[in-house]
Design a protein around this motif. Structure first.
Motif, PDB file in Angstrom:
ATOM      1  N   GLU A  88       0.808  -1.226   0.000  1.00 35.40           N
ATOM      2  CA  GLU A  88       0.000   0.000   0.000  1.00 35.40           C
ATOM      3  C   GLU A  88       0.844   1.281   0.000  1.00 35.40           C
ATOM      4  O   GLU A  88       0.341   2.364  -0.280  1.00 35.40           O
ATOM      5  N   ARG A  89       2.121   1.160   0.307  1.00 30.81           N
ATOM      6  CA  ARG A  89       3.000   2.348   0.320  1.00 30.81           C
ATOM      7  C   ARG A  89       3.531   2.685  -1.076  1.00 30.81           C
ATOM      8  O   ARG A  89       4.055   3.767  -1.299  1.00 30.81           O
ATOM      9  N   ILE A  90       3.400   1.753  -2.007  1.00 32.51           N
ATOM     10  CA  ILE A  90       3.917   1.948  -3.363  1.00 32.51           C
ATOM     11  C   ILE A  90       2.752   2.244  -4.312  1.00 32.51           C
ATOM     12  O   ILE A  90       1.711   1.585  -4.253  1.00 32.51           O
ATOM     13  N   LYS A  91       2.947   3.222  -5.171  1.00 28.53           N
ATOM     14  CA  LYS A  91       1.872   3.624  -6.093  1.00 28.53           C
ATOM     15  C   LYS A  91       1.522   2.513  -7.078  1.00 28.53           C
ATOM     16  O   LYS A  91       2.371   1.710  -7.445  1.00 28.53           O
ATOM     17  N   ILE A  92       0.273   2.523  -7.495  1.00 31.01           N
ATOM     18  CA  ILE A  92      -0.200   1.587  -8.512  1.00 31.01           C
ATOM     19  C   ILE A  92      -0.535   2.365  -9.790  1.00 31.01           C
ATOM     20  O   ILE A  92      -0.730   3.578  -9.755  1.00 31.01           O
ATOM     21  N   ARG A  93      -0.599   1.655 -10.904  1.00 33.64           N
ATOM     22  CA  ARG A  93      -1.140   2.247 -12.122  1.00 33.64           C
ATOM     23  C   ARG A  93      -2.231   1.328 -12.646  1.00 33.64           C
ATOM     24  O   ARG A  93      -2.239   0.130 -12.350  1.00 33.64           O
ATOM     25  N   LEU A  94      -3.137   1.894 -13.417  1.00 30.28           N
ATOM     26  CA  LEU A  94      -4.280   1.159 -13.930  1.00 30.28           C
ATOM     27  C   LEU A  94      -4.263   1.140 -15.443  1.00 30.28           C
ATOM     28  O   LEU A  94      -3.994   2.150 -16.075  1.00 30.28           O
ATOM     29  N   GLU A  95      -4.534  -0.024 -16.009  1.00 34.01           N
ATOM     30  CA  GLU A  95      -4.664  -0.160 -17.458  1.00 34.01           C
ATOM     31  C   GLU A  95      -5.948  -0.914 -17.749  1.00 34.01           C
ATOM     32  O   GLU A  95      -6.388  -1.739 -16.941  1.00 34.01           O
ATOM     33  N   THR A  96      -6.542  -0.650 -18.909  1.00 38.07           N
ATOM     34  CA  THR A  96      -7.810  -1.284 -19.234  1.00 38.07           C
ATOM     35  C   THR A  96      -7.698  -2.189 -20.449  1.00 38.07           C
ATOM     36  O   THR A  96      -6.854  -1.994 -21.321  1.00 38.07           O
ATOM     37  N   GLU A  97      -8.572  -3.167 -20.468  1.00 37.62           N
ATOM     38  CA  GLU A  97      -8.763  -4.037 -21.624  1.00 37.62           C
ATOM     39  C   GLU A  97     -10.218  -3.836 -22.045  1.00 37.62           C
ATOM     40  O   GLU A  97     -11.116  -3.893 -21.195  1.00 37.62           O
ATOM     41  N   LYS A  98     -10.467  -3.596 -23.335  1.00 39.12           N
ATOM     42  CA  LYS A  98     -11.823  -3.245 -23.779  1.00 39.12           C
ATOM     43  C   LYS A  98     -12.616  -4.447 -24.277  1.00 39.12           C
ATOM     44  O   LYS A  98     -12.053  -5.385 -24.835  1.00 39.12           O
ATOM     45  N   ASP A  99     -13.925  -4.344 -24.095  1.00 34.68           N
ATOM     46  CA  ASP A  99     -14.871  -5.310 -24.646  1.00 34.68           C
ATOM     47  C   ASP A  99     -14.955  -5.098 -26.159  1.00 34.68           C
ATOM     48  O   ASP A  99     -14.968  -3.963 -26.631  1.00 34.68           O
ATOM     49  N   VAL A 101     -17.478  -5.744 -28.262  1.00 39.49           N
ATOM     50  CA  VAL A 101     -18.775  -5.275 -28.756  1.00 39.49           C
ATOM     51  C   VAL A 101     -19.053  -3.844 -28.323  1.00 39.49           C
ATOM     52  O   VAL A 101     -19.375  -2.973 -29.119  1.00 39.49           O
ATOM     53  N   PHE A 102     -18.933  -3.574 -27.025  1.00 38.23           N
ATOM     54  CA  PHE A 102     -19.308  -2.272 -26.474  1.00 38.23           C
ATOM     55  C   PHE A 102     -18.152  -1.274 -26.456  1.00 38.23           C
ATOM     56  O   PHE A 102     -18.356  -0.088 -26.282  1.00 38.23           O
ATOM     57  N   GLN A 103     -16.926  -1.778 -26.587  1.00 35.27           N
ATOM     58  CA  GLN A 103     -15.721  -0.961 -26.413  1.00 35.27           C
ATOM     59  C   GLN A 103     -15.657  -0.370 -25.006  1.00 35.27           C
ATOM     60  O   GLN A 103     -15.006   0.630 -24.757  1.00 35.27           O
ATOM     61  N   SER A 104     -16.395  -0.975 -24.080  1.00 35.04           N
ATOM     62  CA  SER A 104     -16.369  -0.543 -22.685  1.00 35.04           C
ATOM     63  C   SER A 104     -15.326  -1.373 -21.933  1.00 35.04           C
ATOM     64  O   SER A 104     -14.678  -2.251 -22.507  1.00 35.04           O
ATOM     65  N   LEU A 105     -15.175  -1.108 -20.645  1.00 37.33           N
ATOM     66  CA  LEU A 105     -14.157  -1.788 -19.857  1.00 37.33           C
ATOM     67  C   LEU A 105     -14.510  -3.267 -19.677  1.00 37.33           C
ATOM     68  O   LEU A 105     -15.599  -3.592 -19.222  1.00 37.33           O
ATOM     69  N   LYS A 106     -13.594  -4.131 -20.065  1.00 39.96           N
ATOM     70  CA  LYS A 106     -13.761  -5.570 -19.865  1.00 39.96           C
ATOM     71  C   LYS A 106     -12.953  -6.019 -18.651  1.00 39.96           C
ATOM     72  O   LYS A 106     -13.423  -6.758 -17.806  1.00 39.96           O
ATOM     73  N   LYS A 107     -11.691  -5.563 -18.592  1.00 39.19           N
ATOM     74  CA  LYS A 107     -10.818  -5.863 -17.459  1.00 39.19           C
ATOM     75  C   LYS A 107     -10.085  -4.592 -17.035  1.00 39.19           C
ATOM     76  O   LYS A 107      -9.667  -3.811 -17.880  1.00 39.19           O
ATOM     77  N   LEU A 108      -9.934  -4.426 -15.732  1.00 39.38           N
ATOM     78  CA  LEU A 108      -9.123  -3.348 -15.178  1.00 39.38           C
ATOM     79  C   LEU A 108      -7.898  -3.986 -14.546  1.00 39.38           C
ATOM     80  O   LEU A 108      -8.012  -4.759 -13.588  1.00 39.38           O
ATOM     81  N   HIS A 134     -23.629   2.187 -12.409  1.00 33.36           N
ATOM     82  CA  HIS A 134     -25.049   2.014 -12.707  1.00 33.36           C
ATOM     83  C   HIS A 134     -25.372   1.045 -13.832  1.00 33.36           C
ATOM     84  O   HIS A 134     -26.537   0.697 -14.042  1.00 33.36           O
ATOM     85  N   SER A 135     -24.369   0.612 -14.592  1.00 31.81           N
ATOM     86  CA  SER A 135     -24.606  -0.371 -15.650  1.00 31.81           C
ATOM     87  C   SER A 135     -23.302  -1.116 -15.900  1.00 31.81           C
ATOM     88  O   SER A 135     -22.274  -0.812 -15.298  1.00 31.81           O
ATOM     89  N   TYR A 136     -23.350  -2.103 -16.805  1.00 31.02           N
ATOM     90  CA  TYR A 136     -22.135  -2.835 -17.157  1.00 31.02           C
ATOM     91  C   TYR A 136     -21.404  -2.195 -18.327  1.00 31.02           C
ATOM     92  O   TYR A 136     -20.399  -2.711 -18.791  1.00 31.02           O
ATOM     93  N   TRP A 137     -21.906  -1.069 -18.812  1.00 29.30           N
ATOM     94  CA  TRP A 137     -21.291  -0.376 -19.928  1.00 29.30           C
ATOM     95  C   TRP A 137     -20.583   0.859 -19.368  1.00 29.30           C
ATOM     96  O   TRP A 137     -21.185   1.906 -19.216  1.00 29.30           O
ATOM     97  N   PHE A 138     -19.273   0.725 -19.009  1.00 32.97           N
ATOM     98  CA  PHE A 138     -18.554   1.845 -18.393  1.00 32.97           C
ATOM     99  C   PHE A 138     -17.083   1.862 -18.792  1.00 32.97           C
ATOM    100  O   PHE A 138     -16.572   0.905 -19.377  1.00 32.97           O
ATOM    101  N   TYR A 139     -16.434   2.969 -18.474  1.00 32.71           N
ATOM    102  CA  TYR A 139     -15.061   3.233 -18.919  1.00 32.71           C
ATOM    103  C   TYR A 139     -14.252   3.812 -17.757  1.00 32.71           C
ATOM    104  O   TYR A 139     -14.804   4.356 -16.807  1.00 32.71           O
ATOM    105  N   LEU A 140     -12.931   3.728 -17.883  1.00 29.39           N
ATOM    106  CA  LEU A 140     -12.034   4.383 -16.938  1.00 29.39           C
ATOM    107  C   LEU A 140     -11.829   5.818 -17.394  1.00 29.39           C
ATOM    108  O   LEU A 140     -11.538   6.066 -18.554  1.00 29.39           O
ATOM    109  N   HIS A 153     -22.721   4.521 -19.603  1.00 32.52           N
ATOM    110  CA  HIS A 153     -24.005   4.765 -20.256  1.00 32.52           C
ATOM    111  C   HIS A 153     -25.025   3.749 -19.775  1.00 32.52           C
ATOM    112  O   HIS A 153     -24.697   2.582 -19.595  1.00 32.52           O
ATOM    113  N   GLY A 154     -26.242   4.206 -19.605  1.00 34.40           N
ATOM    114  CA  GLY A 154     -27.338   3.309 -19.283  1.00 34.40           C
ATOM    115  C   GLY A 154     -27.538   3.100 -17.797  1.00 34.40           C
ATOM    116  O   GLY A 154     -26.791   3.611 -16.959  1.00 34.40           O
TER     117      GLY A 154
END
Length: 194
Positions: A88-99, A101-108, A134-140, A153-154
Motif C-alpha cells: 500500500e505504500r507503493i503507487k499503482i497504475r491502472l490499465e484497461t482491456e476493452k470489450d 462489442v461495447f468498447q467498454s471496460l472488460k478488465k481493469l 449504474h450499468s455494465y457499460w462503463f469506462y475508466l 451509459h445506461g
C-alpha cells in the motif's frame, strides 16, 4: 420461445445497445436475449427526459483515490488473497482491456512494479455497488497518478427489454407492443392463455 415461456429480463435503459443473457448472467441456454442496438440515439432520449434525470443515460462516479483503492481491495474478503502481496505504500497504475462489442471496460489491470492482477467488469460493479456503477457499460476516466473515475451509459444490467427504449419506440416511432417485444427478445412468438 420454442414453446416455452421466456425469462423476460428488463432494465431501465441500455445506453444504446443491449447485451446477452449469456455474457451478463451466464445464462448459456438463453437464445432470445442476445443483444440488440437501440433504434434511436442517446441524445434522442436525453431530449425527452427532464434534465435532472440525465443520469439514466450517462453517469460519472466521484473520484477514487488510488492510495485508498488498494486498501479497499485488500479489505474485500473475496479479493484479499489476490491483492495481499501488493504494498500500500507503493503507487499503482491502472490499465484497461476493452470489450469487443461495447468498447467498454472488460478488465481493469492493477499494476505495481512487477505485480499485476485484474478485476473484470462484473467484479468492479459488485465491488463498488450497483448504486455507484449504474450499468455494465462503463469506462475508466481521468486516470492520473493520484486518482481515477468511472463513467458510463445506461442504467441496469442492459439485458432484454430497455424500459426507456420501449417508451421511445412507442412514443416517437409508433411501434406496437408486440413489435417492441420482438425487437428485444429475438425469435419469440406470442400465445394467449385462458
Amino acid at each position: 420461445f420454442k414453446g416455452r415461456v421466456i425469462k423476460a429480463y428488463f432494465h431501465s435503459y441500455s445506453g444504446g445497445k443491449t447485451s446477452s443473457a449469456k455474457k451478463i448472467f451466464g445464462d448459456s441456454n438463453n437464445e432470445y436475449c442476445i443483444g440488440v442496438e437501440e433504434i434511436f440515439s442517446r441524445q434522442e432520449l436525453l431530449d425527452v427526459l427532464n434534465p435532472k434525470f440525465s443520469w439514466i443515460v450517462k453517469w460519472t462516479t466521484p473520484k477514487i483515490k488510488k492510495a485508498n483503492f488498494l486498501s479497499f481491495l485488500k479489505k474485500n474478503k473475496s479479493l484479499k488473497s489476490k491483492f495481499n502481496h501488493f504494498d500500500e505504500r507503493i503507487k499503482i497504475r491502472l490499465e484497461t482491456e476493452k470489450d469487443q462489442v461495447f468498447q467498454s471496460l472488460k478488465k481493469l489491470w492493477i499494476i505495481q512494479r512487477e505485480k499485476k492482477e485484474f478485476l473484470n467488469f462484473k467484479d468492479i460493479r459488485f465491488l463498488f455497488g450497483y448504486g455507484k456503477i449504474h450499468s455494465y457499460w462503463f469506462y475508466l476516466k481521468n486516470n492520473n497518478e493520484e486518482s481515477f473515475q468511472f463513467n458510463g451509459h445506461g442504467w441496469g444490467h442492459h439485458v432484454g427489454m430497455s424500459q426507456w427504449g420501449a417508451y421511445i419506440m412507442a412514443n416517437n416511432y409508433g411501434f406496437e407492443y408486440k413489435e417492441i417485444l420482438k425487437h428485444y427478445y429475438n425469435g419469440i412468438s406470442f400465445q394467449e392463455f385462458f
